[in-house]
Design a protein around this motif. Sequence first.
Motif, PDB file in Angstrom:
ATOM      1  N   GLY A   1       0.630  -1.075  -0.033  1.00 14.50           N
ATOM      2  CA  GLY A   1      -0.112   0.070  -0.168  1.00 14.50           C
ATOM      3  C   GLY A   1       0.761   1.138  -0.152  1.00 14.50           C
ATOM      4  O   GLY A   1       0.266   2.302  -0.149  1.00 14.50           O
ATOM      5  N   GLY A   2       2.261   1.195   0.183  1.00 25.32           N
ATOM      6  CA  GLY A   2       2.909   2.409   0.119  1.00 25.32           C
ATOM      7  C   GLY A   2       2.758   3.172  -1.275  1.00 25.32           C
ATOM      8  O   GLY A   2       2.605   2.434  -2.395  1.00 25.32           O
ATOM      9  N   GLY A   3       3.497   4.268  -1.347  1.00 24.24           N
ATOM     10  CA  GLY A   3       3.433   5.051  -2.599  1.00 24.24           C
ATOM     11  C   GLY A   3       3.873   6.321  -2.496  1.00 24.24           C
ATOM     12  O   GLY A   3       4.123   6.975  -1.291  1.00 24.24           O
ATOM     13  N   LEU A   4       3.563   7.252  -3.474  1.00 27.57           N
ATOM     14  CA  LEU A   4       3.842   8.355  -3.764  1.00 27.57           C
ATOM     15  C   LEU A   4       2.621   9.188  -3.716  1.00 27.57           C
ATOM     16  O   LEU A   4       1.477   9.026  -4.303  1.00 27.57           O
ATOM     17  CB  LEU A   4       4.430   8.973  -4.919  1.00 27.57           C
ATOM     18  N   VAL A   5       2.272  10.223  -2.733  1.00 31.76           N
ATOM     19  CA  VAL A   5       1.319  11.136  -2.562  1.00 31.76           C
ATOM     20  C   VAL A   5       1.527  12.379  -2.103  1.00 31.76           C
ATOM     21  O   VAL A   5       2.570  12.830  -1.780  1.00 31.76           O
ATOM     22  CB  VAL A   5       0.264  10.400  -1.366  1.00 31.76           C
ATOM     23  N   GLN A   6       0.598  13.318  -2.775  1.00 32.23           N
ATOM     24  CA  GLN A   6       0.936  14.683  -2.264  1.00 32.23           C
ATOM     25  C   GLN A   6       0.646  14.904  -0.954  1.00 32.23           C
ATOM     26  O   GLN A   6      -0.298  14.225  -0.395  1.00 32.23           O
ATOM     27  CB  GLN A   6       0.171  15.549  -3.215  1.00 32.23           C
ATOM     28  N   ALA A   7       1.350  16.143  -0.317  1.00 29.10           N
ATOM     29  CA  ALA A   7       0.819  16.721   0.994  1.00 29.10           C
ATOM     30  C   ALA A   7      -0.752  16.519   1.091  1.00 29.10           C
ATOM     31  O   ALA A   7      -1.393  17.369   0.145  1.00 29.10           O
ATOM     32  CB  ALA A   7       1.515  17.758   1.407  1.00 29.10           C
ATOM     33  N   GLY A   8      -1.256  16.381   2.280  1.00 28.42           N
ATOM     34  CA  GLY A   8      -2.592  16.389   2.315  1.00 28.42           C
ATOM     35  C   GLY A   8      -3.463  15.327   1.935  1.00 28.42           C
ATOM     36  O   GLY A   8      -4.668  15.017   2.266  1.00 28.42           O
ATOM     37  N   GLY A   9      -2.898  14.473   1.178  1.00 24.46           N
ATOM     38  CA  GLY A   9      -3.568  13.355   0.622  1.00 24.46           C
ATOM     39  C   GLY A   9      -3.638  11.976   1.483  1.00 24.46           C
ATOM     40  O   GLY A   9      -3.384  12.114   2.690  1.00 24.46           O
ATOM     41  N   SER A  10      -4.121  10.739   1.177  1.00 23.38           N
ATOM     42  CA  SER A  10      -4.320   9.797   1.836  1.00 23.38           C
ATOM     43  C   SER A  10      -3.735   8.392   1.219  1.00 23.38           C
ATOM     44  O   SER A  10      -3.754   8.471   0.147  1.00 23.38           O
ATOM     45  CB  SER A  10      -5.805   9.578   2.026  1.00 23.38           C
ATOM     46  N   LEU A  11      -3.360   7.453   1.970  1.00 21.99           N
ATOM     47  CA  LEU A  11      -2.658   6.233   1.627  1.00 21.99           C
ATOM     48  C   LEU A  11      -3.234   5.213   2.756  1.00 21.99           C
ATOM     49  O   LEU A  11      -3.712   5.713   3.880  1.00 21.99           O
ATOM     50  CB  LEU A  11      -1.215   5.971   1.759  1.00 21.99           C
ATOM     51  N   ARG A  12      -3.574   3.777   2.226  1.00 22.57           N
ATOM     52  CA  ARG A  12      -3.993   3.137   3.041  1.00 22.57           C
ATOM     53  C   ARG A  12      -2.951   1.954   2.976  1.00 22.57           C
ATOM     54  O   ARG A  12      -2.925   1.424   1.919  1.00 22.57           O
ATOM     55  CB  ARG A  12      -5.201   2.529   2.845  1.00 22.57           C
ATOM     56  N   LEU A  13      -2.399   1.532   4.099  1.00 22.70           N
ATOM     57  CA  LEU A  13      -1.440   0.463   4.063  1.00 22.70           C
ATOM     58  C   LEU A  13      -2.252  -0.962   4.469  1.00 22.70           C
ATOM     59  O   LEU A  13      -3.169  -0.797   5.541  1.00 22.70           O
ATOM     60  CB  LEU A  13      -0.249   0.662   5.409  1.00 22.70           C
ATOM     61  N   SER A  14      -1.635  -1.843   4.258  1.00 24.25           N
ATOM     62  CA  SER A  14      -2.251  -3.384   4.521  1.00 24.25           C
ATOM     63  C   SER A  14      -1.282  -4.004   4.964  1.00 24.25           C
ATOM     64  O   SER A  14       0.047  -3.947   4.375  1.00 24.25           O
ATOM     65  CB  SER A  14      -3.069  -3.989   3.293  1.00 24.25           C
ATOM     66  N   CYS A  15      -1.308  -5.146   5.932  1.00 25.41           N
ATOM     67  CA  CYS A  15      -0.412  -6.130   6.345  1.00 25.41           C
ATOM     68  C   CYS A  15      -1.259  -7.393   6.846  1.00 25.41           C
ATOM     69  O   CYS A  15      -1.915  -7.408   7.616  1.00 25.41           O
ATOM     70  CB  CYS A  15       0.374  -5.509   7.496  1.00 25.41           C
ATOM     71  N   ALA A  16      -0.848  -8.680   5.855  1.00 30.05           N
ATOM     72  CA  ALA A  16      -1.343  -9.641   6.121  1.00 30.05           C
ATOM     73  C   ALA A  16      -0.538 -10.791   6.671  1.00 30.05           C
ATOM     74  O   ALA A  16       0.645 -10.776   6.134  1.00 30.05           O
ATOM     75  CB  ALA A  16      -1.856 -10.214   4.790  1.00 30.05           C
ATOM     76  N   ALA A  17      -1.037 -11.316   7.780  1.00 34.50           N
ATOM     77  CA  ALA A  17      -0.218 -12.081   8.710  1.00 34.50           C
ATOM     78  C   ALA A  17      -0.750 -13.575   8.073  1.00 34.50           C
ATOM     79  O   ALA A  17      -1.861 -13.849   8.252  1.00 34.50           O
ATOM     80  CB  ALA A  17      -0.385 -11.938   9.955  1.00 34.50           C
ATOM     81  N   SER A  18       0.290 -14.280   7.976  1.00 31.94           N
ATOM     82  CA  SER A  18       0.199 -15.896   7.822  1.00 31.94           C
ATOM     83  C   SER A  18       0.753 -16.642   8.820  1.00 31.94           C
ATOM     84  O   SER A  18       1.649 -16.247   9.363  1.00 31.94           O
ATOM     85  CB  SER A  18       0.478 -16.199   6.480  1.00 31.94           C
ATOM     86  N   GLY A  19      -0.073 -17.606   9.155  1.00 34.67           N
ATOM     87  CA  GLY A  19       0.569 -18.599  10.042  1.00 34.67           C
ATOM     88  C   GLY A  19      -0.271 -18.213  11.624  1.00 34.67           C
ATOM     89  O   GLY A  19      -1.456 -18.431  11.544  1.00 34.67           O
ATOM     90  N   ARG A  20       0.554 -18.262  12.507  1.00 33.57           N
ATOM     91  CA  ARG A  20      -0.067 -18.071  13.886  1.00 33.57           C
ATOM     92  C   ARG A  20      -1.014 -17.023  13.888  1.00 33.57           C
ATOM     93  O   ARG A  20      -0.617 -15.899  13.440  1.00 33.57           O
ATOM     94  CB  ARG A  20       0.734 -18.515  14.984  1.00 33.57           C
ATOM     95  N   THR A  21      -1.822 -16.942  14.883  1.00 32.29           N
ATOM     96  CA  THR A  21      -2.908 -15.977  15.456  1.00 32.29           C
ATOM     97  C   THR A  21      -2.230 -14.695  15.860  1.00 32.29           C
ATOM     98  O   THR A  21      -1.344 -15.072  16.678  1.00 32.29           O
ATOM     99  CB  THR A  21      -4.036 -16.231  16.060  1.00 32.29           C
ATOM    100  N   SER A  22      -2.124 -13.793  15.236  1.00 34.38           N
ATOM    101  CA  SER A  22      -1.628 -12.487  15.974  1.00 34.38           C
ATOM    102  C   SER A  22      -2.460 -11.638  16.628  1.00 34.38           C
ATOM    103  O   SER A  22      -3.302 -10.962  16.194  1.00 34.38           O
ATOM    104  CB  SER A  22      -0.835 -11.292  14.703  1.00 34.38           C
TER     105      SER A  22
END
Length: 124
Positions: A7-28
């Motif tokens: 989800g990272g990337g380039l955005v202008q000041a004042g803008g928005s981004l959404r990061l995601s992180c998927a975990a596999s394996g044991r429950t976090s």
Amino acid sequence: VQLQASGGGLVQAGGSLRLSCAASGRTSNTMGWFRQAPGKEREFVAAIRRSGGSTNYAESVKGRFTVSRDNAKNTVYLQMNSLKPEDTVVYYCAASGRTWVISAMSYGSSYDYWGQGTLVTVSS
């Protein structure tokens, strides 16, 4: 546990981004986001517990960032709004099998697993 951030990337000041992180394996049970600029110490951003959804935020992002999670997918999200140039760093997700008290969620030592990092660049 393997963590895959995106989800990272380039955005202008004042803008928005959404990061995601998927975990596999044991429950976090506790998942968090940290960030680190070159030559600087790792900084806590936000974290959330699986049970009850309790959250913790760094003062620098309160009111701008929102952490959430989808327990069914074992995935944590970081919605970043009103981004500033100083938010330009690499963001890392982290996971722990423990359900930490809120105050402990901000410590890097509370987490056992770390993702590879995703770069966020905010242009002025």
